[in-house]
Write a protein that holds these residues in place. Structure first.
Motif, PDB file in Angstrom:
ATOM      1  N   VAL A 107       7.668   8.323 -12.439  1.00  0.00           N
ATOM      2  CA  VAL A 107       7.734   8.890 -11.072  1.00  0.00           C
ATOM      3  C   VAL A 107       8.589   7.921 -10.252  1.00  0.00           C
ATOM      4  O   VAL A 107       8.037   6.941 -10.331  1.00  0.00           O
ATOM      5  CB  VAL A 107       6.384   9.433 -10.454  1.00  0.00           C
ATOM      6  N   ILE A 108       9.744   8.544  -9.692  1.00  0.00           N
ATOM      7  CA  ILE A 108      10.416   7.750  -8.484  1.00  0.00           C
ATOM      8  C   ILE A 108       9.832   7.930  -7.164  1.00  0.00           C
ATOM      9  O   ILE A 108       9.985   9.375  -6.912  1.00  0.00           O
ATOM     10  CB  ILE A 108      11.652   7.551  -8.706  1.00  0.00           C
ATOM     11  N   LEU A 109       9.474   7.403  -6.414  1.00  0.00           N
ATOM     12  CA  LEU A 109       9.058   7.785  -5.079  1.00  0.00           C
ATOM     13  C   LEU A 109      10.168   7.387  -4.143  1.00  0.00           C
ATOM     14  O   LEU A 109      10.588   6.033  -4.029  1.00  0.00           O
ATOM     15  CB  LEU A 109       7.805   6.963  -4.481  1.00  0.00           C
ATOM     16  N   SER A 143      21.960   2.707  -7.327  1.00  0.00           N
ATOM     17  CA  SER A 143      22.157   1.764  -8.256  1.00  0.00           C
ATOM     18  C   SER A 143      20.754   1.342  -8.676  1.00  0.00           C
ATOM     19  O   SER A 143      20.369   1.337  -9.826  1.00  0.00           O
ATOM     20  CB  SER A 143      22.860   0.347  -7.490  1.00  0.00           C
ATOM     21  N   MET A 144      19.821   1.306  -7.709  1.00  0.00           N
ATOM     22  CA  MET A 144      18.314   0.810  -8.028  1.00  0.00           C
ATOM     23  C   MET A 144      17.708   1.913  -8.860  1.00  0.00           C
ATOM     24  O   MET A 144      16.974   1.558  -9.861  1.00  0.00           O
ATOM     25  CB  MET A 144      17.714   0.465  -6.942  1.00  0.00           C
ATOM     26  N   VAL A 202       1.547   2.542  -8.414  1.00  0.00           N
ATOM     27  CA  VAL A 202       2.762   2.707  -7.683  1.00  0.00           C
ATOM     28  C   VAL A 202       2.887   1.146  -7.098  1.00  0.00           C
ATOM     29  O   VAL A 202       1.789   0.759  -6.330  1.00  0.00           O
ATOM     30  CB  VAL A 202       2.955   3.751  -6.915  1.00  0.00           C
ATOM     31  N   LEU A 203       4.216   0.864  -6.872  1.00  0.00           N
ATOM     32  CA  LEU A 203       4.588  -0.440  -6.240  1.00  0.00           C
ATOM     33  C   LEU A 203       5.909  -0.009  -5.576  1.00  0.00           C
ATOM     34  O   LEU A 203       6.655   0.555  -6.050  1.00  0.00           O
ATOM     35  CB  LEU A 203       4.355  -1.525  -6.851  1.00  0.00           C
ATOM     36  N   VAL A 204       6.176  -0.678  -4.405  1.00  0.00           N
ATOM     37  CA  VAL A 204       7.516  -0.733  -3.799  1.00  0.00           C
ATOM     38  C   VAL A 204       8.481  -1.785  -4.562  1.00  0.00           C
ATOM     39  O   VAL A 204       8.079  -2.850  -5.054  1.00  0.00           O
ATOM     40  CB  VAL A 204       7.544  -1.224  -2.159  1.00  0.00           C
ATOM     41  N   ILE A 205       9.451  -1.280  -4.882  1.00  0.00           N
ATOM     42  CA  ILE A 205      10.362  -1.999  -6.056  1.00  0.00           C
ATOM     43  C   ILE A 205      10.812  -3.449  -5.510  1.00  0.00           C
ATOM     44  O   ILE A 205      10.778  -4.510  -6.070  1.00  0.00           O
ATOM     45  CB  ILE A 205      11.701  -1.092  -6.226  1.00  0.00           C
ATOM     46  N   GLY A 224      10.393  -9.088  -5.970  1.00  0.00           N
ATOM     47  CA  GLY A 224      10.322 -10.571  -5.218  1.00  0.00           C
ATOM     48  C   GLY A 224      11.875 -10.613  -4.267  1.00  0.00           C
ATOM     49  O   GLY A 224      11.969 -11.614  -3.858  1.00  0.00           O
ATOM     50  N   ILE A 225      12.246  -9.363  -3.903  1.00  0.00           N
ATOM     51  CA  ILE A 225      13.182  -9.299  -2.823  1.00  0.00           C
ATOM     52  C   ILE A 225      12.609  -9.613  -1.453  1.00  0.00           C
ATOM     53  O   ILE A 225      13.021 -10.439  -0.425  1.00  0.00           O
ATOM     54  CB  ILE A 225      14.092  -7.930  -2.928  1.00  0.00           C
ATOM     55  N   THR A 226      11.476  -8.951  -1.208  1.00  0.00           N
ATOM     56  CA  THR A 226      10.756  -9.071   0.065  1.00  0.00           C
ATOM     57  C   THR A 226       9.884 -10.297  -0.413  1.00  0.00           C
ATOM     58  O   THR A 226       9.344 -10.679  -1.363  1.00  0.00           O
ATOM     59  CB  THR A 226       9.955  -8.125   0.456  1.00  0.00           C
ATOM     60  N   GLN A 227       9.515 -11.335   0.532  1.00  0.00           N
ATOM     61  CA  GLN A 227       8.845 -12.601   0.492  1.00  0.00           C
ATOM     62  C   GLN A 227       7.690 -12.638   1.575  1.00  0.00           C
ATOM     63  O   GLN A 227       6.630 -13.246   1.216  1.00  0.00           O
ATOM     64  CB  GLN A 227       9.798 -13.666   0.896  1.00  0.00           C
ATOM     65  N   GLU A 228       7.853 -11.700   2.635  1.00  0.00           N
ATOM     66  CA  GLU A 228       6.766 -12.116   3.654  1.00  0.00           C
ATOM     67  C   GLU A 228       5.411 -11.201   3.212  1.00  0.00           C
ATOM     68  O   GLU A 228       4.595 -11.221   4.062  1.00  0.00           O
ATOM     69  CB  GLU A 228       7.272 -11.784   4.847  1.00  0.00           C
ATOM     70  N   PHE A 229       5.640 -10.105   2.654  1.00  0.00           N
ATOM     71  CA  PHE A 229       4.520  -9.339   2.220  1.00  0.00           C
ATOM     72  C   PHE A 229       3.713  -9.667   1.052  1.00  0.00           C
ATOM     73  O   PHE A 229       4.262  -9.748   0.082  1.00  0.00           O
ATOM     74  CB  PHE A 229       5.024  -8.006   1.868  1.00  0.00           C
ATOM     75  N   ASN A 230       2.319 -10.014   1.255  1.00  0.00           N
ATOM     76  CA  ASN A 230       1.689 -10.792   0.083  1.00  0.00           C
ATOM     77  C   ASN A 230       0.298 -10.349  -0.230  1.00  0.00           C
ATOM     78  O   ASN A 230      -0.822 -10.877   0.177  1.00  0.00           O
ATOM     79  CB  ASN A 230       1.641 -12.053   0.130  1.00  0.00           C
ATOM     80  N   PRO A 231       0.028  -8.953  -0.147  1.00  0.00           N
ATOM     81  CA  PRO A 231      -1.097  -8.572  -0.311  1.00  0.00           C
ATOM     82  C   PRO A 231      -1.944  -8.641  -1.631  1.00  0.00           C
ATOM     83  O   PRO A 231      -1.056  -8.951  -2.844  1.00  0.00           O
ATOM     84  CB  PRO A 231      -1.048  -7.004  -0.210  1.00  0.00           C
ATOM     85  N   ARG A 232      -3.203  -8.686  -1.805  1.00  0.00           N
ATOM     86  CA  ARG A 232      -3.803  -9.052  -3.132  1.00  0.00           C
ATOM     87  C   ARG A 232      -3.411  -8.069  -4.467  1.00  0.00           C
ATOM     88  O   ARG A 232      -3.297  -8.641  -5.578  1.00  0.00           O
ATOM     89  CB  ARG A 232      -5.456  -8.921  -3.082  1.00  0.00           C
ATOM     90  N   PHE A 233      -3.069  -6.961  -4.084  1.00  0.00           N
ATOM     91  CA  PHE A 233      -2.737  -6.048  -5.084  1.00  0.00           C
ATOM     92  C   PHE A 233      -1.350  -6.108  -5.643  1.00  0.00           C
ATOM     93  O   PHE A 233      -0.968  -5.655  -6.851  1.00  0.00           O
ATOM     94  CB  PHE A 233      -2.806  -4.692  -4.719  1.00  0.00           C
ATOM     95  N   LEU A 234      -0.205  -6.815  -4.944  1.00  0.00           N
ATOM     96  CA  LEU A 234       0.963  -7.237  -5.435  1.00  0.00           C
ATOM     97  C   LEU A 234       1.099  -8.053  -6.446  1.00  0.00           C
ATOM     98  O   LEU A 234       0.671  -9.314  -6.383  1.00  0.00           O
ATOM     99  CB  LEU A 234       1.749  -7.569  -4.333  1.00  0.00           C
ATOM    100  N   ARG A 235       1.697  -7.458  -7.591  1.00  0.00           N
ATOM    101  CA  ARG A 235       2.215  -8.660  -8.565  1.00  0.00           C
ATOM    102  C   ARG A 235       3.672  -8.596  -8.678  1.00  0.00           C
ATOM    103  O   ARG A 235       4.461  -7.638  -8.908  1.00  0.00           O
ATOM    104  CB  ARG A 235       1.469  -8.033 -10.058  1.00  0.00           C
ATOM    105  N   ARG A 236       4.155  -9.954  -8.445  1.00  0.00           N
ATOM    106  CA  ARG A 236       5.733 -10.038  -8.375  1.00  0.00           C
ATOM    107  C   ARG A 236       6.103 -10.285  -9.815  1.00  0.00           C
ATOM    108  O   ARG A 236       5.504 -11.346 -10.630  1.00  0.00           O
ATOM    109  CB  ARG A 236       6.035 -11.248  -7.428  1.00  0.00           C
ATOM    110  N   TYR A 237       7.261  -9.449 -10.386  1.00  0.00           N
ATOM    111  CA  TYR A 237       7.707  -9.715 -11.777  1.00  0.00           C
ATOM    112  C   TYR A 237       8.958 -10.682 -11.645  1.00  0.00           C
ATOM    113  O   TYR A 237       9.213 -10.992 -12.928  1.00  0.00           O
ATOM    114  CB  TYR A 237       7.710  -8.240 -12.510  1.00  0.00           C
TER     115      TYR A 237
END
Length: 272
Positions: free
Chosen positions: A47-49, A35-36, A221-224, A229-242
């Protein structure tokens, strides 16, 4: 350099090299289920990883190490059934390629044959060159991964930025050149200084895809689950939550529970 975007009905390893030559940035996201993957592919991600990060976001493990080859094949098979355009790359999991080139080849062949994937990804440089060589000699496309390599987290002892010191930075550049020379079609650079990542991208002809590696590389590349914003506890500087799907999904589910409890759902119109 041209930045004109070319339309690709099907993205291949050659498409990615062409994108780099044409100055077109490469988009890459993870997916682990049908589905995702269908949504990601329809959005024209290049590219899908199918990442071993499934160990974290799908199974709840602390690291990527516990996921097995069988589990990676299951996730990859689910993704492949949804995809019409993107190139699908699958991580070979920890313990399935590092020490024995023959086992590495067997693992890669299983992924390709049983899931229908288009390529595999491995972590490391000089230390895994025999495994990479064996896989490439079988005609299987290989994407490399340097910098912070999560499968080696217990060796590093931390998820901090890699290759800040000159010696490690030099090795990373040499490993990137080695992977290119051997025939890898692209390399992921994770959590390294942006200046170094740009230098690597300019020193090789194959695409360099970054995660926490600045904007001087050929793609991102980012983890979907992080992006949405499904994950909340992971907050590195490089992550942009859409999006903040954790909150939005929680609100929708709470509303459903309330509607059931108050007998509002199903309504007369929602019955047969």
């Amino acid at each position: 350099m041209s930045t004109a975007k070319k339309e690709y009905k099907r993205v291949t390893v050659k498409s990615l090299v062409d994108m780099k030559k044409n100055g077109e940035k490469i988009s890459m996201l993870t997916a682990y289920d049908y589905s995702m993957a269908k949504i990601v592919d329809a959005a024209n991600v290049d590219v899908i990883l199918v990442g071993d990060s499934a160990s974290n976001v799908m199974a709840g493990h602390e690291t990527t190490l516990p996921i097995t080859l069988d589990q990676m094949i299951y996730h990859a098979s689910s993704v492949i059934r949804a995809v019409n355009r993107a190139l699908v790359v699958v991580d070979i999991p920890f313990g399935s390629y590092q020490s024995d080139p023959k086992e590495a080849l067997r693992s890669a062949i299983r992924i390709m044959k049983e899931s229908g994937a288009h390529a595999v990804k491995v972590e490391g440089g000089q230390e895994i060159k025999e495994s990479v060589k064996r896989i490439l000699n079988a005609g299987i496309p290989v994407m490399g991964h340097l910098g912070l390599t999560p499968q080696s987290i217990y060796k590093f002892g931390t998820y901090t930025v890699r290759a800040k010191e000159e010696e490690e930075a030099h090795k990373l550049i040499e490993d990137a050149k080695l992977l290119e020379k051997m025939g890898c079609f692209a390399i992921v650079l994770e959590k390294i200084p942006a200046k170094l990542a740009k230098e690597v991208a300019e020193s090789v002809s194959i695409p360099i895809i970054g995660i926490g590696a600045g904007n001087g590389v050929d793609g991102q590349v980012l983890v979907i689950h992080d992006l949405l914003g499904i994950t909340q506890e992971f907050n590195p500087r490089f992550l942009r939550r859409y999006l903040n799907l954790y909150e939005e999904m929680g609100n929708a589910i709470s509303k459903y529970v309330d509607d059931v409890k108050t007998r509002d759902f199903p309504s007369d119109e929602e019955q047969y």
